[in-house]
Design a protein around this motif. Structure first.
Motif, PDB file in Angstrom:
ATOM      1  N   ILE A 233      70.172  -8.577 -20.910  1.00 21.43           N
ATOM      2  CA  ILE A 233      71.307  -8.141 -20.089  1.00 21.43           C
ATOM      3  C   ILE A 233      71.069  -8.479 -18.623  1.00 21.43           C
ATOM      4  O   ILE A 233      71.964  -8.969 -17.919  1.00 21.43           O
ATOM      5  N   LEU A 234      69.849  -8.236 -18.143  1.00 21.50           N
ATOM      6  CA  LEU A 234      69.534  -8.516 -16.743  1.00 21.50           C
ATOM      7  C   LEU A 234      69.597 -10.010 -16.446  1.00 21.50           C
ATOM      8  O   LEU A 234      70.060 -10.417 -15.376  1.00 21.50           O
ATOM      9  N   LYS A 235      69.151 -10.827 -17.373  1.00 18.08           N
ATOM     10  CA  LYS A 235      69.192 -12.278 -17.166  1.00 18.08           C
ATOM     11  C   LYS A 235      70.626 -12.785 -17.104  1.00 18.08           C
ATOM     12  O   LYS A 235      70.919 -13.760 -16.407  1.00 18.08           O
ATOM     13  N   GLU A 236      71.522 -12.117 -17.830  1.00 19.86           N
ATOM     14  CA  GLU A 236      72.934 -12.490 -17.776  1.00 19.86           C
ATOM     15  C   GLU A 236      73.576 -12.026 -16.477  1.00 19.86           C
ATOM     16  O   GLU A 236      74.498 -12.669 -15.967  1.00 19.86           O
ATOM     17  N   LYS A 237      73.081 -10.911 -15.919  1.00 22.13           N
ATOM     18  CA  LYS A 237      73.686 -10.314 -14.737  1.00 22.13           C
ATOM     19  C   LYS A 237      73.234 -10.980 -13.438  1.00 22.13           C
ATOM     20  O   LYS A 237      74.028 -11.178 -12.514  1.00 22.13           O
ATOM     21  N   PHE A 238      71.950 -11.325 -13.362  1.00 26.09           N
ATOM     22  CA  PHE A 238      71.398 -11.875 -12.123  1.00 26.09           C
ATOM     23  C   PHE A 238      71.194 -13.380 -12.247  1.00 26.09           C
ATOM     24  O   PHE A 238      70.718 -13.876 -13.271  1.00 26.09           O
ATOM     25  N   GLN A 239      71.510 -14.081 -11.170  1.00 30.06           N
ATOM     26  CA  GLN A 239      71.410 -15.543 -11.175  1.00 30.06           C
ATOM     27  C   GLN A 239      70.079 -16.007 -10.583  1.00 30.06           C
ATOM     28  O   GLN A 239      70.026 -16.961  -9.802  1.00 30.06           O
ATOM     29  N   VAL A 240      69.009 -15.342 -10.935  1.00 32.58           N
ATOM     30  CA  VAL A 240      67.660 -15.742 -10.511  1.00 32.58           C
ATOM     31  C   VAL A 240      66.745 -15.666 -11.724  1.00 32.58           C
ATOM     32  O   VAL A 240      67.034 -14.946 -12.688  1.00 32.58           O
ATOM     33  N   PRO A 241      65.644 -16.383 -11.710  1.00 34.73           N
ATOM     34  CA  PRO A 241      64.691 -16.279 -12.810  1.00 34.73           C
ATOM     35  C   PRO A 241      64.129 -14.854 -12.919  1.00 34.73           C
ATOM     36  O   PRO A 241      63.930 -14.184 -11.909  1.00 34.73           O
ATOM     37  N   ILE A 242      63.892 -14.419 -14.145  1.00 36.04           N
ATOM     38  CA  ILE A 242      63.287 -13.107 -14.400  1.00 36.04           C
ATOM     39  C   ILE A 242      62.026 -13.334 -15.217  1.00 36.04           C
ATOM     40  O   ILE A 242      62.061 -13.970 -16.276  1.00 36.04           O
ATOM     41  N   PHE A 243      60.915 -12.819 -14.710  1.00 40.65           N
ATOM     42  CA  PHE A 243      59.617 -13.006 -15.350  1.00 40.65           C
ATOM     43  C   PHE A 243      59.101 -11.677 -15.889  1.00 40.65           C
ATOM     44  O   PHE A 243      58.925 -10.722 -15.128  1.00 40.65           O
ATOM     45  N   SER A 244      58.868 -11.622 -17.185  1.00 39.90           N
ATOM     46  CA  SER A 244      58.254 -10.439 -17.804  1.00 39.90           C
ATOM     47  C   SER A 244      56.786 -10.758 -18.045  1.00 39.90           C
ATOM     48  O   SER A 244      56.465 -11.560 -18.917  1.00 39.90           O
TER      49      SER A 244
END
Length: 464
Positions: A233-244
């Motif tokens: 959901i967060l990756k769809e919402k924010f237009q920046v890379p997300i690293f877990s």
């Protein structure tokens, strides 16, 4: 004034461009509480192992000990701000901390970038220290936000404006047990409850907290396997890379970052116990028990007849009391099947074969450390993200027993028996061990968290 700062930055970069030896400095901004310090320093250690130069900026209280991290540079942000100042709420505390830290941090970055030998500089900041992103943006420096809590907790924060628009907050008592729309499995009681008079201030704070428009990426101390849906959901919402990249403590070289001296004598006591027999109890560094809660906890543990290791920091007992404050007759009732310490080396405790359960406040670090060692939990959440974590432990990962509606000896005794002796607890322990194995793969070579760190390093290098 800001154009002057940009001139310094550009001049420094141009001067270094022709040098044969370059290095990239990462400036990490700490939120000065134990649950945030630990993962930030662990991330710093991981990035240092990839060749980055590390500078830690921190407020002047709860400061890390530089001698335990000799490869890092530590710079205090001299803002004249301490937790002893009078604050009405957490909202006010965070706002003033950010406001007062802004100028000292600006001055610090200007000094760093003005050094002739310095190459590019990047900022990684705890999400609670959002001023750092604003300053980095003004100086035209890349910044990365590091959330030391779960992805699900950020989704909770992002939901507040919509919930208010729909008239669902302030929360009515009659709706506390109802599910929150689009936040399954959370109930309204699992949200951060804010009084009417503080609601506007809280929403304004969340607006700053959740605004990452100037940041190059988001980093989470979590694993894909634990939070696949929230991360999606967060990756769809924010237009920046997300690293877990978590659990980061499983990847980081060993570091010492405790603000309290650990009592390692409990390990020798654990060595004498049978496998999976001991319940470990620690309610975190910011929770305390009043007299009634302490008494109920003590007798609930005693009546369970289960061996236990209990962390009871005196300053968290609601005053400057000692372990002598425990109820009369308690010591005789538990005998040698208990061990009490003021603070414990938690990761070593949870990794010990004698430990079969963890009664916890469910802070995110404790949650990851327990799951990472295959130890199921009794969840006694109080505030912040703890209720979110407790709900996921009990209803998503199904490795936890929720202990709600206050501390009563009968409920404590029942929860201990459910986890440590009943068939239900055996099922939780099996699922916890399965999660442990999946996390081992996740942080190993080629695992999703290890690959995420490698991609983060590439992004940092490419944006210098």
């Amino acid at each position: 004034m800001h154009e002057h700062f940009r001139y310094i930055v550009c001049r420094s970069r141009n001067q270094v461009a022709g040098m044969e030896k370059q290095y990239l400095k990462l400036v990490l901004v700490l939120y000065p509480f134990q649950g945030h310090i630990n993962p930030m320093l662990q991330l710093a250690s991981v990035l240092h192992s990839h060749g980055f130069s590390i500078t830690i900026c921190h407020p002047q209280f709860n400061s890390p000990d530089p001698s335990t991290h000799p490869h890092f540079e530590f710079i205090p942000l001299r803002a004249g701000f301490t937790p002893q100042n009078a604050f009405k709420s957490l909202t006010e505390f965070l706002k003033i901390l950010n406001d007062k830290s802004r100028t000292p941090f600006m001055d610090t970055l200007v000094q760093i970038m003005g050094k002739e030998e310095q190459s590019a500089c990047h900022v990684i900041y705890d999400g609670c220290m959002y001023f750092a992103a604003q300053v980095a943006n003004e100086l035209n420096l890349p910044s990365f936000v590091f959330h030391t809590f779960s992805a699900a907790n950020l989704l909770r924060y992002l939901a507040y404006p919509h919930l208010r628009q729909e008239g669902l907050i302030p929360i009515q008592d009659s709706k506390l047990l109802e599910p929150v729309p689009d936040l399954d499995p959370l109930r309204f009681k699992d949200l951060f409850l804010v009084s009417n008079e503080d609601l506007d201030a809280w929403l304004n704070l969340l607006s700053s907290f959740c605004d990452i428009k100037s940041s190059s990426a988001m980093i989470f101390n979590t694993a894909d396997l634990l939070e696949q849906q929230p991360l999606k959901i967060l990756k769809e919402k924010f237009q920046v890379p997300i690293f877990s990249i978590g659990p980061i403590h499983k990847i980081s070289p060993p570091i010492f970052s405790s603000l309290v001296e650990e009592d390692t004598s409990c390990i020798s006591w654990l060595d004498m116990q049978t496998p999976n027999s001991v319940l470990y109890i620690s309610l975190g560094s910011l929770n305390f028990l009043n007299d009634t809660e302490l008494t109920e906890m003590a007798w609930g543990l005693a009546n369970s007849k289960q061996p236990f290791l209990w962390v009871v920091p005196p300053e968290k007992l609601g005053g400057s009391r000692s372990l002598d404050s425990l109820p009369e007759g308690f010591e005789e009732a538990v005998g040698e099947r208990s061990y009490l310490v003021k603070w414990a080396p938690q990761k070593k405790v949870l990794a010990h074969g004698a430990v079969g359960g963890f009664l916890s406040h469910c802070g995110w670090n404790s949650t990851l450390e327990s799951i990472g060692e295959g130890v199921p939990m009794i969840c006694r959440a109080s505030y912040g993200d703890q209720k979110v974590n407790a709900r996921y432990l009990s209803h998503v990962w199904r490795v936890g027993v929720e202990l709600e509606k206050g501390l009563e000896r009968e409920k404590i005794e029942s929860a201990v028996r459910r986890l440590m002796r009943d068939e239900e607890g055996e099922g939780m322990r099996k699922r916890a061990l399965d999660l442990k194995e999946m996390i081992r793969i996740c942080v190993g070579d080629g695992g999703s968290s290890s690959e995420s760190i490698a991609e983060l390093v590439k992004l940092i290098m490419s944006s210098k």
